[in-house]
Design a protein around this motif. Structure first.
Motif, PDB file in Angstrom:
ATOM      1  N   LEU A 176       0.403  37.123  53.032  1.00 54.93           N
ATOM      2  CA  LEU A 176       1.932  37.188  52.648  1.00 54.93           C
ATOM      3  C   LEU A 176       1.975  36.523  50.887  1.00 54.93           C
ATOM      4  O   LEU A 176       1.214  36.042  50.444  1.00 54.93           O
ATOM      5  N   GLU A 177       2.973  37.185  50.396  1.00 48.24           N
ATOM      6  CA  GLU A 177       3.456  36.988  49.183  1.00 48.24           C
ATOM      7  C   GLU A 177       4.914  36.039  49.306  1.00 48.24           C
ATOM      8  O   GLU A 177       5.449  36.352  50.249  1.00 48.24           O
ATOM      9  N   LEU A 178       5.359  35.393  48.140  1.00 49.15           N
ATOM     10  CA  LEU A 178       6.658  34.599  48.189  1.00 49.15           C
ATOM     11  C   LEU A 178       7.739  35.565  47.822  1.00 49.15           C
ATOM     12  O   LEU A 178       7.540  36.193  46.820  1.00 49.15           O
ATOM     13  N   GLY A 179       8.629  35.637  48.512  1.00 49.94           N
ATOM     14  CA  GLY A 179      10.050  36.259  48.120  1.00 49.94           C
ATOM     15  C   GLY A 179      10.750  35.424  47.152  1.00 49.94           C
ATOM     16  O   GLY A 179      10.141  34.241  47.016  1.00 49.94           O
ATOM     17  N   GLU A 180      11.875  35.737  46.755  1.00 43.26           N
ATOM     18  CA  GLU A 180      12.757  34.994  45.963  1.00 43.26           C
ATOM     19  C   GLU A 180      13.046  33.509  46.622  1.00 43.26           C
ATOM     20  O   GLU A 180      13.305  32.570  45.789  1.00 43.26           O
ATOM     21  N   GLY A 181      13.627  33.764  47.975  1.00 41.22           N
ATOM     22  CA  GLY A 181      13.936  32.591  48.638  1.00 41.22           C
ATOM     23  C   GLY A 181      12.749  31.796  48.604  1.00 41.22           C
ATOM     24  O   GLY A 181      12.916  30.481  48.552  1.00 41.22           O
ATOM     25  N   GLY A 182      11.584  32.100  49.117  1.00 38.02           N
ATOM     26  CA  GLY A 182      10.498  31.232  49.180  1.00 38.02           C
ATOM     27  C   GLY A 182      10.228  30.395  47.763  1.00 38.02           C
ATOM     28  O   GLY A 182       9.742  29.301  47.947  1.00 38.02           O
ATOM     29  N   ARG A 183      10.125  31.159  46.641  1.00 44.62           N
ATOM     30  CA  ARG A 183      10.073  30.483  45.438  1.00 44.62           C
ATOM     31  C   ARG A 183      10.943  29.433  45.196  1.00 44.62           C
ATOM     32  O   ARG A 183      10.506  28.476  44.390  1.00 44.62           O
ATOM     33  N   ALA A 184      11.974  29.662  45.491  1.00 45.04           N
ATOM     34  CA  ALA A 184      13.188  28.835  45.276  1.00 45.04           C
ATOM     35  C   ALA A 184      13.045  27.423  45.864  1.00 45.04           C
ATOM     36  O   ALA A 184      13.529  26.538  45.289  1.00 45.04           O
TER      37      ALA A 184
ATOM     38  N   SER B 186       4.246  14.528  56.088  1.00 48.30           N
ATOM     39  CA  SER B 186       4.136  15.467  55.262  1.00 48.30           C
ATOM     40  C   SER B 186       5.173  15.807  54.465  1.00 48.30           C
ATOM     41  O   SER B 186       5.574  16.836  53.657  1.00 48.30           O
ATOM     42  N   GLY B 187       6.520  15.198  55.118  1.00 47.86           N
ATOM     43  CA  GLY B 187       7.949  15.836  54.493  1.00 47.86           C
ATOM     44  C   GLY B 187       8.452  16.828  55.318  1.00 47.86           C
ATOM     45  O   GLY B 187       9.689  17.330  55.145  1.00 47.86           O
ATOM     46  N   ILE B 188       7.636  17.543  56.317  1.00 46.68           N
ATOM     47  CA  ILE B 188       8.079  18.547  56.980  1.00 46.68           C
ATOM     48  C   ILE B 188       9.169  18.165  58.270  1.00 46.68           C
ATOM     49  O   ILE B 188       8.835  17.175  59.049  1.00 46.68           O
ATOM     50  N   GLY B 189      10.357  18.883  58.324  1.00 43.57           N
ATOM     51  CA  GLY B 189      11.177  18.584  59.509  1.00 43.57           C
ATOM     52  C   GLY B 189      11.893  19.916  59.796  1.00 43.57           C
ATOM     53  O   GLY B 189      11.736  20.967  59.271  1.00 43.57           O
ATOM     54  N   PRO B 190      12.873  19.714  60.686  1.00 43.49           N
ATOM     55  CA  PRO B 190      13.684  21.141  60.784  1.00 43.49           C
ATOM     56  C   PRO B 190      14.102  21.621  59.828  1.00 43.49           C
ATOM     57  O   PRO B 190      14.848  21.042  58.764  1.00 43.49           O
ATOM     58  N   GLY B 191      13.982  23.001  59.892  1.00 47.24           N
ATOM     59  CA  GLY B 191      14.446  23.809  58.572  1.00 47.24           C
ATOM     60  C   GLY B 191      13.103  24.057  57.625  1.00 47.24           C
ATOM     61  O   GLY B 191      13.311  24.732  56.690  1.00 47.24           O
ATOM     62  N   SER B 192      12.253  23.510  57.800  1.00 48.02           N
ATOM     63  CA  SER B 192      11.055  23.645  57.096  1.00 48.02           C
ATOM     64  C   SER B 192      10.060  24.800  57.249  1.00 48.02           C
ATOM     65  O   SER B 192      10.028  25.220  58.594  1.00 48.02           O
ATOM     66  N   VAL B 193       9.608  25.684  56.467  1.00 42.25           N
ATOM     67  CA  VAL B 193       8.433  26.476  56.883  1.00 42.25           C
ATOM     68  C   VAL B 193       7.102  26.179  56.234  1.00 42.25           C
ATOM     69  O   VAL B 193       7.194  25.688  54.976  1.00 42.25           O
ATOM     70  N   SER B 194       6.198  25.975  57.057  1.00 40.08           N
ATOM     71  CA  SER B 194       4.757  25.457  56.390  1.00 40.08           C
ATOM     72  C   SER B 194       4.063  26.958  56.105  1.00 40.08           C
ATOM     73  O   SER B 194       3.970  28.063  57.109  1.00 40.08           O
TER      74      SER B 194
ATOM     75  N   ASP C 247      10.239  25.969  47.362  1.00 41.15           N
ATOM     76  CA  ASP C 247       8.841  25.364  47.588  1.00 41.15           C
ATOM     77  C   ASP C 247       8.774  24.022  46.797  1.00 41.15           C
ATOM     78  O   ASP C 247       9.202  24.022  45.851  1.00 41.15           O
ATOM     79  N   ASP C 248       8.357  22.990  47.728  1.00 34.89           N
ATOM     80  CA  ASP C 248       8.560  21.713  47.430  1.00 34.89           C
ATOM     81  C   ASP C 248       7.409  21.319  46.495  1.00 34.89           C
ATOM     82  O   ASP C 248       7.375  20.194  45.892  1.00 34.89           O
ATOM     83  N   GLY C 249       6.437  22.140  46.149  1.00 34.44           N
ATOM     84  CA  GLY C 249       5.436  22.102  44.827  1.00 34.44           C
ATOM     85  C   GLY C 249       4.684  20.673  45.203  1.00 34.44           C
ATOM     86  O   GLY C 249       3.473  20.431  44.421  1.00 34.44           O
ATOM     87  N   ALA C 250       4.611  20.081  46.514  1.00 31.05           N
ATOM     88  CA  ALA C 250       3.560  18.830  46.671  1.00 31.05           C
ATOM     89  C   ALA C 250       2.795  18.885  47.923  1.00 31.05           C
ATOM     90  O   ALA C 250       1.985  18.045  48.310  1.00 31.05           O
ATOM     91  N   TYR C 251       3.178  19.777  48.902  1.00 33.75           N
ATOM     92  CA  TYR C 251       2.580  19.862  50.429  1.00 33.75           C
ATOM     93  C   TYR C 251       1.171  19.948  50.259  1.00 33.75           C
ATOM     94  O   TYR C 251       0.287  19.321  51.104  1.00 33.75           O
TER      95      TYR C 251
ATOM     96  N   HIS D 249       5.067  24.303  51.630  1.00 36.16           N
ATOM     97  CA  HIS D 249       6.005  23.769  52.229  1.00 36.16           C
ATOM     98  C   HIS D 249       7.370  24.237  51.828  1.00 36.16           C
ATOM     99  O   HIS D 249       7.741  24.083  50.463  1.00 36.16           O
ATOM    100  N   LEU D 250       8.077  25.170  52.190  1.00 36.53           N
ATOM    101  CA  LEU D 250       9.290  25.910  51.825  1.00 36.53           C
ATOM    102  C   LEU D 250      10.557  25.092  52.620  1.00 36.53           C
ATOM    103  O   LEU D 250      10.618  25.485  53.951  1.00 36.53           O
ATOM    104  N   LYS D 251      11.650  24.633  52.045  1.00 35.55           N
ATOM    105  CA  LYS D 251      12.456  23.985  52.710  1.00 35.55           C
ATOM    106  C   LYS D 251      13.780  24.883  52.626  1.00 35.55           C
ATOM    107  O   LYS D 251      14.718  24.854  51.819  1.00 35.55           O
ATOM    108  N   LEU D 252      13.729  25.554  53.748  1.00 33.55           N
ATOM    109  CA  LEU D 252      14.802  26.660  53.887  1.00 33.55           C
ATOM    110  C   LEU D 252      16.316  26.239  53.888  1.00 33.55           C
ATOM    111  O   LEU D 252      17.294  26.985  53.272  1.00 33.55           O
TER     112      LEU D 252
END
Length: 385
Positions: free
Chosen positions: A361-369, A316-324, A371-375, A45-48
């Motif tokens: 796909l691999e994680l870019g710097e934005g995605g790594r920054a 799951s904690g996902i909402g607007p602005g989230s990427v799964s 990542d909620d770590g719990a999804y 879960h990436l919280k953009l």
């Protein structure tokens, strides 16, 4: 201007000046485009919205969490140079930006861009003319089209950069290229430039992204022309930028749950773009409206949640602005309790944009920054000790 060695779509552009004229070229230092494998293999879960300054803008899509990394998204950030890489592979790159400033003139010489406007409005000026853009627009920019973004205020954009061309799926097209009656949209929903755009200027730089020997295989150059590239007095043909608003996508529904291909909007080489829009859902009396658990063995599924209440992800904690991120190799489906909660519902009020890729796909710097770590543990309720 023609695609595939002038064996596919093309247009004729009538310039006042010589379009190949240039007086300088220098290096454009691109932001970090490196990627890290999704290893160990996890759904994520990436919280953009946390990538950018909190509180920027108002209403749906405004920043709510703390900015991760540089505090960006304020004055001076534009759609071209301010985008941050979230996910990528050799076929496609997914980025996100919050912009308030005009962008430089820009062309992507690697592939087409499909930019989804999450929130805000503005104008995209192109060598073909101007495109007004607003929330919900897919803005389609053909490869090597010189253009710039002029936001009206705060503009949030989710960017799909292909290493190929991006267009309507072949299954929606006749053999002559007309959108068929079973397509969820038609030609009247596509809006191109309506009049030429003429701008004067001397020694005008164009930021150009192209292939090279950088770490990501992508490099940048700033090419300076003796006059402004917006000197086209007219054009004709079948290759041009356009917008398509997701509100004009007519959902395909059924008595029982419909598979993801019914949501497809566009396709590129080794990836597809889909839209999940507000719609009537399964109307069989015994239907379970949320998706079944499934393993999409050939694809990574990337869902960007834009608005509404996504039934399958409740809890799951996902909402607007989230990427799964649901990688190929994992089964995925509704969160615990979502099936029971969905029984009896006949309408989903949700808006999401999905990109499915046929290579990991691999994680870019934005995605790594962000990542909620719990999804990954939300289906079992517990993670590693």
């Amino acid at each position: 201007m023609g695609e595939e060695g002038f064996s596919s779509d093309s247009s004729l552009l009538y310039h006042r000046g010589i379009p190949s004229a240039m007086v300088d070229a220098r290096i454009w230092e691109l932001p970090d485009l490196g990627t890290t494998p999704n290893h160990p293999l996890l759904p994520r879960h990436l919280k953009l919205h946390d990538l950018f300054a909190p509180g920027l803008g108002t209403g749906p899509g405004a920043g709510t969490g703390p900015a991760i990394g540089p505090v960006i998204g304020g004055a001076g950030i534009d759609v071209v140079t301010g985008r941050r890489l979230v996910l990528g592979n050799g076929d496609v790159r997914l980025s996100y930006v919050v912009a308030t400033a005009p962008s430089p003139l820009y062309r992507n010489a690697i592939g087409d861009e499909c930019v989804f406007v999450e929130a805000g409005s503005g104008t995209v000026q192109t060598v073909f003319g101007e495109l007004p853009v607003e929330s919900g627009d897919f803005v389609m920019i053909p490869r090597a089209t010189v253009h710039r973004w002029l936001p009206d205020g705060v503009l949030r954009a989710y960017i799909v950069e292909g290493n190929s061309h991006i267009g309507p799926p072949r299954k929606y097209l006749s053999r002559f290229g007309q959108l068929l009656e079973h397509s969820p949209y038609c030609e009247r929903d596509l809006h191109g430039p309506t009049a030429p755009l003429s701008v004067d200027g001397v020694d005008v730089p164009v930021f150009t992204k192209h292939r090279g020997n950088g770490p990501s295989g992508i490099v940048g150059s700033i090419v300076v022309g003796p006059h402004h590239p917006f000197d086209v007095v007219g054009w004709d043909g079948c290759l041009y930028p356009y917008t398509f608003n997701v509100r004009d996508f007519e959902p395909i529904t059924g008595r029982v749950h419909q598979p993801p291909p019914v949501h497809q909007v566009f396709e590129g080489t080794n990836f597809v773009i889909c839209a999940f829009v507000p719609r009537k859902v399964d109307y069989h009396p015994l239907a379970i409206p949320v998706p079944y658990y499934h393993s999409n063995v050939d694809s990574d599924e990337i869902m960007f949640y834009v608005a509404g209440d996504y039934e399958a992800r409740k809890g799951s904690g996902i909402g607007p602005g989230s990427v799964s991120v649901h990688p190929g190799g994992h089964s995925h489906g509704p969160q615990p309790g979502a099936v029971e909660a969905a029984l009896g519902k006949d309408y989903f009020d949700e808006l999401a944009v999905m990109v499915d890729t046929f290579r990991p796909l691999e994680l870019g710097e934005g995605g790594r920054a962000v990542d909620d770590g719990a999804y990954a543990w939300t289906w079992s309720g517990r993670g590693p000790a």
